[in-house]
Design a protein around this motif. Structure first.
Motif, mmCIF file in Angstrom:
data_model
loop_
_atom_site.group_PDB
_atom_site.id
_atom_site.type_symbol
_atom_site.label_atom_id
_atom_site.label_comp_id
_atom_site.label_asym_id
_atom_site.label_seq_id
_atom_site.Cartn_x
_atom_site.Cartn_y
_atom_site.Cartn_z
ATOM 1 N N ALA A 153 0.983 -1.196 0.173
ATOM 2 C CA ALA A 153 0.104 -0.173 0.002
ATOM 3 C C ALA A 153 1.065 1.429 -0.080
ATOM 4 O O ALA A 153 2.135 1.297 0.201
ATOM 5 C CB ALA A 153 -0.964 -0.105 1.208
ATOM 6 N N GLU A 154 0.300 2.260 -0.194
ATOM 7 C CA GLU A 154 0.874 3.692 -0.089
ATOM 8 C C GLU A 154 0.044 4.358 1.011
ATOM 9 O O GLU A 154 -1.045 4.334 0.976
ATOM 10 C CB GLU A 154 0.747 4.294 -1.345
ATOM 11 N N ILE A 155 0.749 4.984 2.074
ATOM 12 C CA ILE A 155 0.208 5.471 3.241
ATOM 13 C C ILE A 155 1.242 7.172 3.200
ATOM 14 O O ILE A 155 2.155 7.297 3.020
ATOM 15 C CB ILE A 155 0.921 4.754 4.326
ATOM 16 N N ARG A 156 -0.017 7.886 3.415
ATOM 17 C CA ARG A 156 0.557 9.316 3.505
ATOM 18 C C ARG A 156 0.316 9.702 4.998
ATOM 19 O O ARG A 156 -0.352 9.582 5.723
ATOM 20 C CB ARG A 156 -0.572 10.212 2.856
ATOM 21 N N ASN A 180 -0.277 11.615 12.025
ATOM 22 C CA ASN A 180 -1.124 10.343 11.514
ATOM 23 C C ASN A 180 -0.984 10.131 10.109
ATOM 24 O O ASN A 180 -0.502 11.004 9.395
ATOM 25 C CB ASN A 180 -2.620 11.017 11.740
ATOM 26 N N GLY A 181 -1.447 8.739 9.848
ATOM 27 C CA GLY A 181 -1.232 8.252 8.645
ATOM 28 C C GLY A 181 -2.509 7.622 7.693
ATOM 29 O O GLY A 181 -3.190 7.042 8.641
ATOM 30 N N VAL A 182 -2.820 7.955 6.574
ATOM 31 C CA VAL A 182 -3.857 7.461 6.051
ATOM 32 C C VAL A 182 -3.337 6.433 4.675
ATOM 33 O O VAL A 182 -2.570 6.746 4.121
ATOM 34 C CB VAL A 182 -4.794 8.599 5.448
ATOM 35 N N LEU A 183 -4.255 5.526 4.678
ATOM 36 C CA LEU A 183 -4.031 4.464 3.467
ATOM 37 C C LEU A 183 -4.494 5.150 2.425
ATOM 38 O O LEU A 183 -5.748 5.244 2.246
ATOM 39 C CB LEU A 183 -4.679 3.391 3.958
ATOM 40 N N GLU A 184 -3.481 5.623 1.508
ATOM 41 C CA GLU A 184 -4.232 6.275 0.291
ATOM 42 C C GLU A 184 -4.452 5.275 -1.031
ATOM 43 O O GLU A 184 -5.084 5.672 -1.931
ATOM 44 C CB GLU A 184 -2.978 7.334 -0.068
ATOM 45 N N LYS A 185 -3.483 4.212 -1.191
ATOM 46 C CA LYS A 185 -3.524 3.411 -2.230
ATOM 47 C C LYS A 185 -3.316 2.070 -1.740
ATOM 48 O O LYS A 185 -2.290 1.767 -1.128
ATOM 49 C CB LYS A 185 -2.651 3.881 -3.327
ATOM 50 N N ARG A 186 -4.030 0.901 -2.341
ATOM 51 C CA ARG A 186 -3.880 -0.297 -2.073
ATOM 52 C C ARG A 186 -3.102 -0.990 -3.603
ATOM 53 O O ARG A 186 -3.509 -0.715 -4.500
ATOM 54 C CB ARG A 186 -4.999 -1.129 -1.757
ATOM 55 N N LEU A 187 -2.100 -1.577 -3.147
ATOM 56 C CA LEU A 187 -1.260 -2.118 -4.234
ATOM 57 C C LEU A 187 -1.456 -3.715 -4.566
ATOM 58 O O LEU A 187 -1.011 -4.322 -5.447
ATOM 59 C CB LEU A 187 0.214 -1.799 -4.131
ATOM 60 N N LEU A 188 -2.077 -4.477 -3.491
ATOM 61 C CA LEU A 188 -2.116 -5.789 -3.709
ATOM 62 C C LEU A 188 -3.274 -6.342 -4.824
ATOM 63 O O LEU A 188 -4.123 -5.654 -5.029
ATOM 64 C CB LEU A 188 -2.560 -6.558 -2.357
ATOM 65 N N LYS A 189 -2.651 -7.512 -5.449
ATOM 66 C CA LYS A 189 -3.425 -7.720 -6.733
ATOM 67 C C LYS A 189 -4.820 -7.938 -6.613
ATOM 68 O O LYS A 189 -5.981 -7.777 -7.403
ATOM 69 C CB LYS A 189 -2.831 -8.907 -7.348
ATOM 70 N N ASP A 190 -5.307 -8.554 -5.290
ATOM 71 C CA ASP A 190 -6.506 -8.916 -5.008
ATOM 72 C C ASP A 190 -7.476 -8.027 -4.217
ATOM 73 O O ASP A 190 -8.334 -7.987 -3.665
ATOM 74 C CB ASP A 190 -6.545 -10.091 -4.000
ATOM 75 N N LYS A 225 -14.310 0.299 12.245
ATOM 76 C CA LYS A 225 -14.968 -1.034 12.088
ATOM 77 C C LYS A 225 -15.970 -0.648 10.792
ATOM 78 O O LYS A 225 -16.891 0.358 10.725
ATOM 79 C CB LYS A 225 -15.904 -1.236 13.190
ATOM 80 N N ASP A 226 -15.761 -1.331 9.573
ATOM 81 C CA ASP A 226 -16.568 -1.362 8.540
ATOM 82 C C ASP A 226 -16.449 0.056 7.704
ATOM 83 O O ASP A 226 -17.400 0.189 6.589
ATOM 84 C CB ASP A 226 -17.977 -1.668 8.894
ATOM 85 N N LYS A 227 -15.341 0.578 7.844
ATOM 86 C CA LYS A 227 -15.126 1.730 7.128
ATOM 87 C C LYS A 227 -14.240 1.382 5.831
ATOM 88 O O LYS A 227 -13.685 0.357 5.957
ATOM 89 C CB LYS A 227 -14.499 2.795 7.991
ATOM 90 N N PRO A 228 -14.209 1.970 4.942
ATOM 91 C CA PRO A 228 -13.529 1.717 3.683
ATOM 92 C C PRO A 228 -12.029 1.725 3.987
ATOM 93 O O PRO A 228 -11.535 2.756 4.606
ATOM 94 C CB PRO A 228 -13.997 2.506 2.555
ATOM 95 N N LEU A 229 -11.359 0.857 3.382
ATOM 96 C CA LEU A 229 -9.787 0.654 3.719
ATOM 97 C C LEU A 229 -9.075 1.780 3.224
ATOM 98 O O LEU A 229 -8.235 2.492 3.549
ATOM 99 C CB LEU A 229 -9.115 -0.539 2.998
#
Length: 145
Positions: free
Chosen positions: A39-42, A52-62, A77-81
């Motif tokens: 992933a990419e984290i800002r 603080n850091g936020v998951l900005e982009k997911r890089l895993l194939k699945d 809980k149940d928030k978008p990744l």
């Protein structure tokens, strides 16, 4: 006068290098088990001396755009990744180039770990350690320019 100009020039040239010795910025995290980019984290300054850091982009194939943090047990809980705050309240240790006392979330298992971040290699990489008591793991993240 030449000495003064030289000193000013050196300060100007050194400023970008010094600015990089912070966790602030965009990072690609590399899984310590598989060696794959995940992933990419800002990481940003919140304005009150914490990062603080936020998951900005997911890089895993699945990875799917609508994936949620189903394993989280707190307000995430149940928030978008994508856009999920995974680093909270890291503070710079006095007199050191280390940020600690914060928490890092592993969205895969929903656990929060005690966080320690240390810029290395002139700020090009970031050692990120999450731990519970004496147990933990360390990943090396790579700065994205």
């Amino acid at each position: 006068m030449n000495k003064a100009l030289t000193a000013i020039g050196l300060v100007v040239l050194a400023a970008p290098a010094l600015a990089q010795m912070t966790p602030e910025g965009l990072w690609r995290n590399i899984d310590d088990k598989t060696g794959e980019a995940k992933a990419e984290i800002r990481i940003k300054d919140t304005g009150n001396g914490t990062l603080n850091g936020v998951l900005e982009k997911r890089l895993l194939k699945d990875a799917k755009p609508g994936d949620l943090c189903t394993e989280c047990s707190d307000d995430r809980k149940d928030k978008p990744l994508l856009g999920l705050e995974i680093i909270r309240n890291a503070k710079k240790a006095e007199g050191k180039e280390v940020w600690e006392d914060g928490k890092i979330l592993d969205p895969e298992n929903g656990r929060n770990y005690t966080l320690r971040m240390t810029p290395i290699e002139g700020g090009k990489k970031l050692q990120v350690r999450g731990s519970i008591g004496p147990f933990g793991r360390t990943q090396t993240w790579i700065r994205i320019q």
